[in-house]
Design a protein around this motif. Structure first.
Motif, short mmCIF file in Angstrom:
data_model
loop_
_atom_site.label_atom_id
_atom_site.label_comp_id
_atom_site.label_asym_id
_atom_site.label_seq_id
_atom_site.Cartn_x
_atom_site.Cartn_y
_atom_site.Cartn_z
N ARG A 100 47.14 48.65 33.83
CA ARG A 100 46.75 47.31 34.29
C ARG A 100 47.52 46.25 33.52
O ARG A 100 47.89 46.45 32.38
N LEU A 127 45.43 41.89 37.24
CA LEU A 127 43.97 41.78 37.33
C LEU A 127 43.56 40.43 37.91
O LEU A 127 42.66 40.35 38.74
N ALA A 163 37.17 44.75 37.99
CA ALA A 163 38.33 43.93 37.66
C ALA A 163 37.96 42.86 36.63
O ALA A 163 38.72 42.61 35.69
N LYS A 219 46.55 47.31 41.37
CA LYS A 219 46.37 46.24 40.38
C LYS A 219 45.23 46.47 39.39
O LYS A 219 45.14 45.79 38.38
N VAL A 220 44.34 47.40 39.69
CA VAL A 220 43.21 47.65 38.81
C VAL A 220 43.13 49.15 38.48
O VAL A 220 42.10 49.66 38.10
N SER A 246 37.50 44.46 33.24
CA SER A 246 38.82 44.86 32.73
C SER A 246 39.58 43.68 32.18
O SER A 246 40.29 43.80 31.18
N LEU A 247 39.46 42.55 32.83
CA LEU A 247 40.16 41.34 32.38
C LEU A 247 39.60 40.86 31.04
O LEU A 247 40.35 40.40 30.18
#
Length: 124
Positions: free
Chosen positions: A62, A67, A107, A57-58, A110-111
């Motif tokens: 992605r 995330l 995470a 998921k990361v 990244s979001l």
């Protein structure tokens, strides 16, 4: 260039820390309040689960939904580790806690980033 800069900076930080440590005497005792415990296979399994979650998921590709799911799972894992922590600590538990906290930072960052960067691709 950035890899070389990181290497040079790390060496400078090491030399600075070494100079400061020579001036101080380090006490190598474990606190009497600290409870140590044996490592268990449950922590090794959680570490494997964490690695799979981060890859799935990361990882390199992605999605926003992936995330968000990863962050929820990581928060849940962190709460579970806090309960484990109260029962005493060991190397594996400290390492896993650090891995979860680092994973949450990755995470979360990244979001917040809405565009692809480097080799990490955000799928719409």
């Amino acid at each position: 260039n950035s890899l070389l800069e990181g290497l040079v900076f790390a060496h400078e930080a090491y030399e600075d820390a070494k100079r400061h440590l020579k001036k101080r005497k380090i006490q190598r005792t474990v606190s009497k309040q600290l409870k140590l415990r044996e490592s268990g296979s449950d922590l090794r399994e959680l570490k494997i689960k964490l690695k799979r979650l981060m890859w799935k998921k990361v990882g390199i590709i992605r999605t926003e939904m992936g995330l968000r799911e990863a962050i929820r799972e990581l928060n849940s894992l962190e709460k579970g580790l806090q309960r484990e922590w109260n029962g005493g600590i060991n190397y594996d538990l400290v390492e896993l806690r650090n891995m979860v906290q680092t994973s949450l930072q990755i995470a979360g960052a990244s979001l917040k980033r809405k565009r692809s960067l480097g080799c990490h691709y955000i799928e719409s």
